[in-house]
Design a protein around this motif. Structure first.
Motif, PDB file in Angstrom:
ATOM      1  N   SER A 167       0.850  -1.212   0.000  1.00 53.84           N
ATOM      2  CA  SER A 167       0.000   0.000   0.000  1.00 53.84           C
ATOM      3  C   SER A 167       0.877   1.250   0.000  1.00 53.84           C
ATOM      4  N   GLY A 186     -10.080  -1.739  -6.310  1.00 52.87           N
ATOM      5  CA  GLY A 186      -9.669  -2.709  -5.279  1.00 52.87           C
ATOM      6  C   GLY A 186      -9.236  -1.953  -4.037  1.00 52.87           C
ATOM      7  N   THR A 187     -10.165  -1.194  -3.460  1.00 54.08           N
ATOM      8  CA  THR A 187      -9.795  -0.213  -2.423  1.00 54.08           C
ATOM      9  C   THR A 187      -9.442  -0.851  -1.084  1.00 54.08           C
ATOM     10  N   GLY A 188      -9.992  -2.051  -0.789  1.00 55.23           N
ATOM     11  CA  GLY A 188      -9.681  -2.697   0.493  1.00 55.23           C
ATOM     12  C   GLY A 188     -10.055  -1.802   1.663  1.00 55.23           C
ATOM     13  N   GLN A 192      -5.658   3.969  -0.548  1.00 49.05           N
ATOM     14  CA  GLN A 192      -5.272   4.755  -1.735  1.00 49.05           C
ATOM     15  C   GLN A 192      -6.266   5.890  -1.965  1.00 49.05           C
ATOM     16  N   ASP A 207     -14.561  -2.263  -5.005  1.00 46.98           N
ATOM     17  CA  ASP A 207     -14.017  -3.530  -4.531  1.00 46.98           C
ATOM     18  C   ASP A 207     -15.047  -4.610  -4.847  1.00 46.98           C
ATOM     19  N   TRP A 234     -13.236  -5.775 -11.067  1.00 46.35           N
ATOM     20  CA  TRP A 234     -12.412  -5.043 -12.026  1.00 46.35           C
ATOM     21  C   TRP A 234     -13.087  -3.743 -12.452  1.00 46.35           C
ATOM     22  N   ASN A 249      -3.778  -1.292  -6.502  1.00 48.90           N
ATOM     23  CA  ASN A 249      -2.895  -2.313  -5.934  1.00 48.90           C
ATOM     24  C   ASN A 249      -3.745  -3.579  -6.015  1.00 48.90           C
ATOM     25  N   VAL A 262      -8.838 -13.124  -0.950  1.00 49.92           N
ATOM     26  CA  VAL A 262      -9.355 -12.175  -1.945  1.00 49.92           C
ATOM     27  C   VAL A 262      -8.403 -11.005  -2.151  1.00 49.92           C
ATOM     28  N   TYR A 263      -7.662 -10.628  -1.102  1.00 54.31           N
ATOM     29  CA  TYR A 263      -6.774  -9.462  -1.242  1.00 54.31           C
ATOM     30  C   TYR A 263      -5.570  -9.785  -2.132  1.00 54.31           C
TER      31      TYR A 263
HETATM   32  C1  SAM Z   1      -3.861  -6.024  -2.419  1.00 49.97           C
HETATM   33  S1  SAM Z   1      -5.426  -5.480  -1.857  1.00 49.97           S
HETATM   34  C2  SAM Z   1      -5.205  -3.726  -1.973  1.00 49.97           C
HETATM   35  C3  SAM Z   1      -5.968  -2.961  -0.934  1.00 49.97           C
HETATM   36  C4  SAM Z   1      -5.654  -1.468  -0.898  1.00 49.97           C
HETATM   37  N1  SAM Z   1      -6.057  -0.828  -2.137  1.00 49.97           N
HETATM   38  C5  SAM Z   1      -4.184  -1.207  -0.633  1.00 49.97           C
HETATM   39  O1  SAM Z   1      -3.539  -0.541  -1.460  1.00 49.97           O
HETATM   40  O2  SAM Z   1      -3.681  -1.641   0.406  1.00 49.97           O
HETATM   41  C6  SAM Z   1      -6.430  -5.870  -3.265  1.00 49.97           C
HETATM   42  C7  SAM Z   1      -7.875  -5.455  -3.136  1.00 49.97           C
HETATM   43  O3  SAM Z   1      -8.537  -5.809  -4.368  1.00 49.97           O
HETATM   44  C8  SAM Z   1      -9.794  -6.384  -4.074  1.00 49.97           C
HETATM   45  N2  SAM Z   1     -10.147  -7.275  -5.183  1.00 49.97           N
HETATM   46  C9  SAM Z   1      -9.864  -8.590  -5.341  1.00 49.97           C
HETATM   47  N3  SAM Z   1     -10.355  -9.038  -6.506  1.00 49.97           N
HETATM   48  C10 SAM Z   1     -10.955  -7.975  -7.102  1.00 49.97           C
HETATM   49  C11 SAM Z   1     -11.649  -7.801  -8.327  1.00 49.97           C
HETATM   50  N4  SAM Z   1     -11.812  -8.819  -9.169  1.00 49.97           N
HETATM   51  N5  SAM Z   1     -12.144  -6.578  -8.607  1.00 49.97           N
HETATM   52  C12 SAM Z   1     -11.979  -5.544  -7.752  1.00 49.97           C
HETATM   53  N6  SAM Z   1     -11.330  -5.646  -6.584  1.00 49.97           N
HETATM   54  C13 SAM Z   1     -10.819  -6.851  -6.266  1.00 49.97           C
HETATM   55  C14 SAM Z   1      -9.590  -7.096  -2.749  1.00 49.97           C
HETATM   56  O4  SAM Z   1     -10.812  -7.286  -2.080  1.00 49.97           O
HETATM   57  C15 SAM Z   1      -8.643  -6.151  -2.034  1.00 49.97           C
HETATM   58  O5  SAM Z   1      -9.361  -5.204  -1.295  1.00 49.97           O
END
Ligand code: SAM
Length: 519
Positions: A167, A186-188, A192, A207, A234, A249, A262-263
């Motif tokens: 991050s 993919g804000t988690g 960001q 997300d 996506w 990310n 999932v992350y």
């Molecule tokens: C590596 S984490 C990043 C979280 C945060 N943005 C950061 O920078 O720490 C990836 C994020 O993407 C989300 N994610 C996973 N698959 C996804 C998809 N197909 N579309 C959108 N988001 C997705 C996850 O739920 C997770 O919150």
């Protein structure tokens, strides 16, 4: 450079995790009403639960120890820390704190209301954190609180990670030029989007995971930020829309097509998900809009990795793709299993590692690259550069990304030899000429020379004597044409030959920021 407050992320100290009570369910979703957010902000500000306040309370040594995962010095430093000490122990060190102390520290929010919002859980006659709540700051003055999952949920499929190394890496690699609209894909926990809120008129965050969406919503509420939050995979939630800046990310860790976390896992094999994202992103950029991503790509036997990544790019984009590191398959699998908190000797972890390594071997993967992808939608002739970053990058990449884009624009506007020869250039501050020599019977004999940047990425270019002399003349006073003519005269060489030899190198040095145009 962003910084976040260290902690044990809860659940690891012996005191944490015992007993049952309000908010006990470790999978409870946060739900913070405006009134709760308001009361919690008041409490956190009143006691000084901010990055500076926590640092000051802990002191340098205990703060550093906590960063290394050693909590005891922090327990000692907070013993007489009043209300702030109570919150640091409960929220950062995973301790159970007495009811009366928590009530006083959180007032005007009651512990029962904090538990109802999913933030705390009753443990015996005290309270413990049910979520990770910590201050986070950026050196542009941004300061927020971020909610994420405790480490105790680390091995749950929908674990929502907090502000981690990746991050911070993305946050510091993102250009902070003011823009209209930003998408955080993919804000988690929302980190960001928080950073983007300082530079944008409007921020959208997406997300696919309900738990991540709830966490981000709670983080935004707590920080009183108006962020549009959309649910879906996506780019589906933003179909037909365009942004000035997209940051992501994404779950980029290459492996078999499955989702353990999932992350981390995209559910698509290898780097397919990143390839699809890179292909699709540019149509969601405004003209001139920029996407800044983290990503990983496969090094496949018999294939050139830059060609692989280049092949993902659609028409009409400038792209700067820089590889920061590569790992061999064993290190790749071990790193991500460790990141997930697995016991690598357990039967489950060994089975998973075996399947992962088999898959990588079957795909002929020799290494996995990790780095940064910068894409910009352009109407000009695109510039695509795929390269390795010099090893010793210590500075944040964001300012370099912004100036790389400016330099590419400048080079495009000076694409002809005549235009470049008419330009005045100067060496960037701190550029060094390094001469090196080999030892022989007669002592040292000069073997070559190179110029290298002393700030930002330490790009380095080999130079011969005429090139070194040309660079020495680049002080912004004379057009390049005059410098080349003087040099041709001094070295008794034809001007055309010197021009042909010098201009490609000059372009590379402008692109790498060793030479700067002088208006
Ligand atoms: C590596 S984490 C990043 C979280 C945060 N943005 C950061 O920078 O720490 C990836 C994020 O993407 C989300 N994610 C996973 N698959 C996804 C998809 N197909 N579309 C959108 N988001 C997705 C996850 O739920 C997770 O919150």
């Amino acid at each position: 450079m962003a910084f976040t407050t260290p902690g044990t992320r809860g659940g690891r100290t012996p005191a944490a995790g015992r007993g049952r009570g309000v908010g006990e369910d470790r999978g409870v979703l946060p739900e913070i009403s405006p009134a709760t957010a308001d009361a919690l902000r008041t409490a956190l500000d009143r006691v000084g639960y901010r990055t500076d306040g926590v640092r000051a309370l802990l002191g340098r040594d205990a703060h550093a120890a906590l960063t290394r995962g050693e909590p005891e010095p922090a327990f000692r430093a907070t013993a007489d820390g009043g209300a702030l000490g109570v919150l640091v122990r409960m929220l950062l060190l995973g301790a159970v704190e007495p009811d009366a102390a928590v009530a006083a520290a959180l007032a005007p929010l009651t512990p029962v209301d904090a538990a109802a919002a999913g933030l705390l859980r009753r443990t015996g006659d005290g309270w413990a954190a049910a979520l990770d709540l910590r201050p986070h700051g950026a050196d542009d003055g941004g300061e927020w609180w971020v909610l994420s999952d405790l480490d105790a949920r680390r091995q749950e499929r929908d674990h929502v990670t907090g502000v981690g190394g990746a991050s911070l890496t993305l946050a510091s690699a993102t250009p902070r030029t003011p823009v209209g609209t930003v998408l955080d894909l993919g804000t988690g926990c929302g980190v960001q989007a928080l950073h983007a809120s300082r530079q944008a008129r409007a921020v959208t965050a997406t997300d696919v995971a309900p738990r991540a969406l709830a966490m981000a919503r709670a983080t935004f509420a707590l920080n009183d930020l108006d962020v549009e939050l959309l649910d879906g995979p996506w780019l589906a939630p933003v179909a037909g829309r365009r942004f000035d800046l997209i940051v992501s990310n994404p779950p980029f860790v290459p492996g078999p097509a499955r989702v353990d976390y999932v992350y981390r896992d995209s559910g698509q094999a290898g780097d397919d998900a990143l390839a699809a994202l890179v292909r699709a992103l540019p149509e969601h950029l405004e003209p001139g809009g920029v996407a800044q991503l983290l990503g990983s790509w496969l090094h496949v036997r018999g294939e050139d990795w830059p060609d692989r990544v280049r092949s993902w790019l659609p028409e009409g984009v400038d792209a700067w793709i820089v590889q920061r590191e590569t790992t061999d398959p064993a290190l790749h699998v071990g790193t991500w299993q460790r990141d997930a908190g697995l016991d690598l000797h357990s039967a489950e972890a060994r089975t998973q590692a075996g399947a992962w390594l088999d898959w990588l071997a079957a795909q002929k993967v020799e290494a996995v690259g990790f780095g940064f992808l910068t894409l910009r939608r352009t109407t000009g002739t695109p510039t695509v550069v795929v390269e390795d970053l010099p090893d010793d990058l210590t500075d944040p990449l964001g300012t370099e990304v912004a100036s790389w884009l400016d330099r590419v624009d400048w080079l495009r506007a000076h694409a002809t030899d005549d235009a470049l020869l008419d330009a005045r250039l100067r060496l960037t501050n701190g550029v060094l000429l390094e001469r090196y020599a080999t030892a022989g019977d007669e002592g040292w004999s000069e073997a070559g020379a190179a110029v290298a940047r002393a700030e930002g990425p330490r790009w380095r270019h080999e130079v011969d004597e005429p090139a070194a002399a040309l660079l020495a003349g680049c002080r912004g006073a004379l057009p390049l044409r005059e410098l080349v003519e003087l040099l041709a005269f001094a070295h008794d060489r034809p001007v055309d030959a010197l021009v042909a030899a010098a201009l490609p190198a000059v372009r590379e040095m402008v692109r790498h920021g060793l030479l700067v145009p002088v208006p």
